[in-house]
Design a protein around this motif. Structure first.
Motif, PDB file in Angstrom:
ATOM      1  N   ALA A   1      -4.459  -7.151   5.504  1.00 17.92           N
ATOM      2  CA  ALA A   1      -5.543  -7.663   5.856  1.00 17.92           C
ATOM      3  C   ALA A   1      -6.681  -7.280   4.585  1.00 17.92           C
ATOM      4  O   ALA A   1      -6.555  -6.694   3.301  1.00 17.92           O
ATOM      5  CB  ALA A   1      -5.943  -6.062   6.644  1.00 17.92           C
ATOM      6  N   PRO A   2      -7.769  -7.732   4.479  1.00 17.27           N
ATOM      7  CA  PRO A   2      -9.213  -7.508   4.110  1.00 17.27           C
ATOM      8  C   PRO A   2      -9.533  -6.431   3.831  1.00 17.27           C
ATOM      9  O   PRO A   2      -9.325  -5.071   5.288  1.00 17.27           O
ATOM     10  CB  PRO A   2      -9.732  -8.520   4.732  1.00 17.27           C
ATOM     11  N   LEU A   3      -9.667  -6.165   2.429  1.00 16.77           N
ATOM     12  CA  LEU A   3     -10.591  -4.385   2.815  1.00 16.77           C
ATOM     13  C   LEU A   3      -9.380  -3.400   3.021  1.00 16.77           C
ATOM     14  O   LEU A   3      -9.357  -2.297   1.785  1.00 16.77           O
ATOM     15  CB  LEU A   3     -11.285  -3.900   3.458  1.00 16.77           C
ATOM     16  N   ILE A   4      -7.654  -3.642   2.746  1.00 14.06           N
ATOM     17  CA  ILE A   4      -6.887  -3.226   2.370  1.00 14.06           C
ATOM     18  C   ILE A   4      -6.112  -3.352   0.635  1.00 14.06           C
ATOM     19  O   ILE A   4      -5.895  -4.133  -0.343  1.00 14.06           O
ATOM     20  CB  ILE A   4      -5.487  -3.024   2.989  1.00 14.06           C
ATOM     21  N   SER A   5      -5.928  -1.475  -0.443  1.00 13.85           N
ATOM     22  CA  SER A   5      -5.912  -1.876  -1.578  1.00 13.85           C
ATOM     23  C   SER A   5      -4.371  -1.446  -1.050  1.00 13.85           C
ATOM     24  O   SER A   5      -4.427   0.167  -0.803  1.00 13.85           O
ATOM     25  CB  SER A   5      -6.631  -0.624  -1.513  1.00 13.85           C
TER      26      SER A   5
ATOM     27  N   ALA B   1      -8.625   2.050   2.270  1.00 15.25           N
ATOM     28  CA  ALA B   1      -8.852   1.035   3.342  1.00 15.25           C
ATOM     29  C   ALA B   1     -10.585   2.120   3.940  1.00 15.25           C
ATOM     30  O   ALA B   1      -9.914   3.044   4.228  1.00 15.25           O
ATOM     31  CB  ALA B   1      -8.168   0.590   4.155  1.00 15.25           C
ATOM     32  N   PRO B   2     -10.775   1.293   4.803  1.00 16.60           N
ATOM     33  CA  PRO B   2     -11.982   2.194   5.066  1.00 16.60           C
ATOM     34  C   PRO B   2     -11.972   2.765   6.460  1.00 16.60           C
ATOM     35  O   PRO B   2     -12.429   3.444   7.117  1.00 16.60           O
ATOM     36  CB  PRO B   2     -12.975   0.514   5.185  1.00 16.60           C
TER      37      PRO B   2
ATOM     38  N   PHE C   1     -14.300   5.586   1.272  1.00 14.42           N
ATOM     39  CA  PHE C   1     -14.286   3.676   0.376  1.00 14.42           C
ATOM     40  C   PHE C   1     -15.518   3.100   1.546  1.00 14.42           C
ATOM     41  O   PHE C   1     -15.906   3.390   2.417  1.00 14.42           O
ATOM     42  CB  PHE C   1     -13.264   3.992   1.802  1.00 14.42           C
TER      43      PHE C   1
ATOM     44  N   LEU D   1     -18.349   0.415   1.525  1.00 15.24           N
ATOM     45  CA  LEU D   1     -18.378  -1.395   0.897  1.00 15.24           C
ATOM     46  C   LEU D   1     -18.968  -1.962  -0.003  1.00 15.24           C
ATOM     47  O   LEU D   1     -19.461  -2.341   0.659  1.00 15.24           O
ATOM     48  CB  LEU D   1     -19.199  -1.752   2.925  1.00 15.24           C
TER      49      LEU D   1
ATOM     50  N   HIS E   1     -14.466  -4.220  -3.166  1.00 13.52           N
ATOM     51  CA  HIS E   1     -13.063  -4.875  -2.472  1.00 13.52           C
ATOM     52  C   HIS E   1     -13.014  -6.033  -1.648  1.00 13.52           C
ATOM     53  O   HIS E   1     -11.786  -5.868  -1.124  1.00 13.52           O
ATOM     54  CB  HIS E   1     -13.514  -3.954  -1.300  1.00 13.52           C
ATOM     55  N   LEU E   2     -13.992  -6.625  -1.855  1.00 13.13           N
ATOM     56  CA  LEU E   2     -13.745  -8.239  -0.859  1.00 13.13           C
ATOM     57  C   LEU E   2     -12.499  -8.580  -2.228  1.00 13.13           C
ATOM     58  O   LEU E   2     -12.106  -9.875  -1.369  1.00 13.13           O
ATOM     59  CB  LEU E   2     -14.829  -8.881  -1.581  1.00 13.13           C
TER      60      LEU E   2
ATOM     61  N   ASP F   1      -9.582  -7.412  -3.455  1.00  9.74           N
ATOM     62  CA  ASP F   1      -8.347  -6.276  -3.494  1.00  9.74           C
ATOM     63  C   ASP F   1      -7.078  -7.573  -3.265  1.00  9.74           C
ATOM     64  O   ASP F   1      -6.775  -7.541  -3.635  1.00  9.74           O
ATOM     65  CB  ASP F   1      -8.693  -5.146  -3.160  1.00  9.74           C
ATOM     66  N   SER F   2      -7.646  -7.445  -1.728  1.00  9.99           N
ATOM     67  CA  SER F   2      -5.904  -8.553  -1.434  1.00  9.99           C
ATOM     68  C   SER F   2      -6.063  -9.706  -1.353  1.00  9.99           C
ATOM     69  O   SER F   2      -5.067  -9.938  -1.322  1.00  9.99           O
ATOM     70  CB  SER F   2      -6.214  -8.544   0.329  1.00  9.99           C
TER      71      SER F   2
ATOM     72  N   THR G   1      -3.884  -9.122  -4.092  1.00 13.65           N
ATOM     73  CA  THR G   1      -2.269  -9.516  -3.996  1.00 13.65           C
ATOM     74  C   THR G   1      -1.848 -10.142  -3.304  1.00 13.65           C
ATOM     75  O   THR G   1      -0.678 -10.623  -3.642  1.00 13.65           O
ATOM     76  CB  THR G   1      -2.461  -8.115  -2.884  1.00 13.65           C
TER      77      THR G   1
ATOM     78  N   LEU H   1     -16.804  -9.838   6.478  1.00 14.04           N
ATOM     79  CA  LEU H   1     -15.762  -9.863   7.588  1.00 14.04           C
ATOM     80  C   LEU H   1     -16.826 -10.102   8.937  1.00 14.04           C
ATOM     81  O   LEU H   1     -15.597 -11.241   9.643  1.00 14.04           O
ATOM     82  CB  LEU H   1     -15.925  -8.288   7.699  1.00 14.04           C
TER      83      LEU H   1
ATOM     84  N   MET I   1     -12.405 -13.470  -0.679  1.00 12.00           N
ATOM     85  CA  MET I   1     -11.397 -12.215   0.529  1.00 12.00           C
ATOM     86  C   MET I   1     -10.456 -12.879   0.935  1.00 12.00           C
ATOM     87  O   MET I   1      -9.339 -11.980   0.505  1.00 12.00           O
ATOM     88  CB  MET I   1     -12.709 -11.852   1.598  1.00 12.00           C
TER      89      MET I   1
END
Lengths: 550, 550
Positions: free
Chosen positions: A364-368, A393-394, B15, B17, B21-22, B24-25, B28, B209, B249
């Protein structure tokens, strides 16, 4: 130079990410939409907001205040949803109690969380009565009679609906520090006491927003405000996967089914045209059977399946009935959102490719998400290399409450350890292969116990099998298959190894997977939640294995 | 009791904001997806991340550091997107310069924002050359030759691609305080200097988000990761409405069109199968004309239309060509997301009802929207009562940079004042009726100047009209129609009032709307961005009006 900061206007609103704000847009845009409870009633969002206020008022009358833990023991209901909002919104901490635990563990979690007020459905009165003497911190119990006419138990201060009706709907909710704890609940391992996780307002609001991205994806797998939501994962279990908060934020019609009864679920689905749910594979199995039995049309029903892997077979079966099934992955420590399935662009309509994609998940977004070896080195995303999945993740739990040692292990190296062994493919699809503690490390290779079990299970004469690692002086570890045999079948190492050797020759498993030994048992030991207890199997067979008897 | 806070594990990741981090996913899950620039090239997300690192490295080589303002003057490009990430990710502040402003205002905004490094496309070399002497704070200019072969201008330290190629892709981006300012840009009023707004990392991540929720709604109006995105609102204008951050994102394919040239836009749309864009009505008009001319099939193209109202006529025209058009509402001060159209559940397929819903907007998640009277009292959500729209959300600008007085006015009473007059209906649909400063307050009633103009415009002989408020001793204010008349037409008060009286008898406008006076002019005065300059009209006609001549 230092970082630049703005100079806000004196009255500029410092908007904290508190749970109360999740209600705002729903109240503007969906005030007449309804939240349904079984066949017992429904309330508009406007009425719901009033009931949230009443619940806070009645709790305050009972002595609730900021920082206090208030525990709920109820089936999935509109009341539970009221508590999801009212308790955190007043600055208190909501404990969602796992009512399926043995009574001593329920008592342990309530004491450990310092619960002072309990909201209890009448089905759990015997449980509460049994544990109350060991709960010195509990100041008040509110009984939920749920429309039944029985007498209030002696331990109750009052009844939910009666107290609610007498309380003010206008509780003065205020904003406060978004880092305040909002919820807590307990995870169950195979041994030891349950461990408490907790989540802050900020974390839950971010979890809600992030959930909406993959679940709300406009690719035929998601949902939107026009959907009708019914949870099929208990609300005590990781915020019912966070979806009640998303559904409320979007102003969706919501249907709470109370205790899960297959025929009631089918009836509610048909009556309210439920379009979105989430559940574990066992419940999906039950739904499919109940739908078959009752002739319920389940087409157009989107269901996120998590908790355990969604098998391609089960996925295909649901799809044949017109369901849209999507795998999800997460755990108690992660809020739970980590990753969700999605259709691979360009493969829409290709049944096999869709099933392949829908039974894996992408972050999901913001998941590393990383997969790493024992030294936290990154492993390649080739769909083959296995490593432990670690996360940032946050919204991950910052600790296990009051258990510093377990907390440090959880966050060792600054990443949250899932203890799941996974592969990641070049397009980001994560597949969970095994639990870290169950994987067999032999001759420098990792063998998934689950993959090996799936192979052995196809061998002639095998009813059930668990594969565990046994210590081995030369190889580090070697697999031991513990097998339940069909009466009359003559099992040999050759029979067991036949499917493994076939897989080795196809290159789908390492040659180190070939078995040298197995043990025959009457049945496999299971934990309280029904999982095979591999820890116990390892302990039972350790001596035999070392002695070379197995 | 105090609020409860968790005791995080020592290594638990805090974490923040931050914008990094936008990515990251997307990295992946979409590392091989592409970001396209006109017909000049494309880069995978993996390559894009490397280019972001290179940009940060080259900026650092030029002396960039945390807190410094770095300004971009470019058309919509992959480079601009690189700056959207690299500059904030290094802790610096990205200034997106409105290149359409007159040179002195461009100079004003660069000085006011304390820009020290400029990234400038060659189309703007003359502009930069003109203003550089008045920019003592600028230390370095990077020239963007954009594939052309001309000589570097004397003021440039180097060329973007050459510097980038020589720089390291591995800039050590770190996390930092999420409340650091990430971006700034300037709003243009009809008078006075532009005013600077700013947004923090936290605000932009939350905006991203929240954008995803309504835009990504699975109701046929949104987008998802499988979509192909092309901005048609300049990237200097309120983060291109925030969508580049959302698209990144989600790992969407992105197409950056450079300077907006209608035939190039049609070509890019056809070549890359663009499915999602956003623009103002003027650009939509241009697109529809260009599509007609070039025979481009625009069906399946979802476009969010904002900036000005999406008229039902324009909406219907686009829909006839197969476009999905959705109104959006926001402003520079709001990041810009406030509200987005959605189809009213149950009306799907009803063309008139869909158009009605799609030309209004409902608040996005975490938006608190009120309509209020002059004393900030709430007004009813009946679709009729007009009031000023005031807002709270986690991503509204906290101030106008360095302008305390305007900042306090903006946030008077703890709510952000949009200065827009709106109605809200019971289902939350917001319709913007007028600008606060343009509404006519007469006899206790509010008359929208825009509604009155639409009526007068239908009167026989009227070419164009503006209606403004004139002070009135008895009624407070009374409307004055300032009209451009068709040559040879004989305009009377009766002719003008005919459509107004019809509307009064239908009950769609108050009887106070009837005109007592009008003025005939040769043409209406306009501001630099092409809007009718009502302030000037009011000033011009004030004396006449007071003297009763008009």
């Amino acid at each position: 130079m230092p970082l630049r900061f703005a100079e806000p206007a004196t009255e500029a609103y410092r908007f904290p990410l508190t749970i109360r704000h999740l209600l705002d847009s729903a109240l503007t845009t969906a005030s007449d939409r309804r939240i349904v409870y079984r066949d017992q009633g429904s309330w508009t969002y406007r009425e719901f907001a009033g009931r949230v206020g009443r619940l806070a008022s009645l709790l305050a009358d009972l002595g609730a205040e900021q920082g206090m833990t208030i525990a709920v023991m109820d089936w999935d209901s509109h009341r539970y949803l009221e508590a999801y909002f009212a308790v955190p919104m007043m600055g208190a901490v909501l404990q969602t109690v796992n009512v399926r635990l043995p009574a001593p563990q329920v008592a342990y979690t309530l004491n450990h969380a310092k619960a002072e007020i309990l909201l209890v459905h009448h089905d759990f009165f015997p449980l509460v009565e049994a544990v109350l003497p060991s709960l010195p911190g509990v100041k008040a119990v509110v009984a939920i009679m749920d429309g039944t006419q029985g007498a209030l138990p002696a331990f109750a201060k009052g009844e939910y609906e009666a107290l609610s009706a007498a309380a003010s709907p206008d509780y003065p909710f205020e904003d406060f520090d978004e880092n305040a704890v909002a919820t807590t609940f307990y995870t169950t391992g195979t041994t030891g006491n349950p461990k408490g996780v907790c989540f802050t307002h900020r974390q839950l609001v971010l979890h809600t927003l992030a959930c909406n991205a993959p679940f709300g994806a406009a690719d035929g797998t998601g949902f939107a405000y026009k959907d009708v939501y019914m949870p099929l994962t208990p609300m005590f279990h990781v915020h019912a996967w966070g979806v009640p908060y998303v559904a409320t934020m979007l102003g969706m019609t919501q249907v709470y089914p109370g205790r899960y009864e297959p025929e009631m679920l089918c009836r509610l689905h048909a009556q309210h045209k439920v379009t979105y749910s989430h559940c574990v594979p066992t419940i999906l199995r039950m739904l499919l059977d109940a739908a078959e039995k009752t002739g319920t049309d389940v087409s157009g029903w989107t269901i996120t399946v998590g908790g355990s892997a969604l098998s391609p077979q089960l996925c295909a079966e649901g799809r044949r009935k017109g369901m849209r099934l999507i795998a999800g992955y997460g755990m108690s420590e992660t809020g739970p959102l980590v990753s969700v399935a999605r259709i691979r662009p360009g493969t829409e309509g290709d049944d096999a490719a869709e099933i392949q994609a829908l039974t894996a998940t992408v972050p999901a977004p913001l998941i590393s998400a990383r997969i790493v070896d024992d030294d936290m080195n990154d492993l390649p995303h080739d769909g083959q290399t296995r490593g432990e999945l670690v996360l940032r993740a946050p919204w991950l739990t910052p600790c296990y409450t009051g258990d510093a040692k377990a907390s440090e292990t959880l966050w060792h190296g600054g990443w949250m350890h899932t203890q799941d062994i996974a592969t990641i493919d070049p397009d980001g699809y994560i597949r969970i292969r095994d639990r870290l503690k169950d994987v067999i490390k032999t001759g420098g290779e990792w063998i998934d116990s689950i993959q090996l079990e799936e192979l052995v299970a196809t061998a002639e004469g095998v009813v059930e099998v668990a594969v565990v690692a046994m210590p081995d002086a030369k190889w580090g570890e070697r697999p031991l298959a513990v097998v339940v045999v069909r009466p009359g079948a003559a099992l040999t190492l050759e029979t067991l190894n036949a499917p493994i050797e076939a897989a080795i020759s196809q290159g789908t498993i390492t040659r180190y997977a070939k078995l040298e030994r197995f043990a025959v048992v009457e049945g496999l030991p299971r934990t309280s939640v029904g999982k095979i207890d591999k820890k116990l199997i390892r302990a039972t067979h350790a001596d035999n294995a070392q002695a070379g008897v197995a």
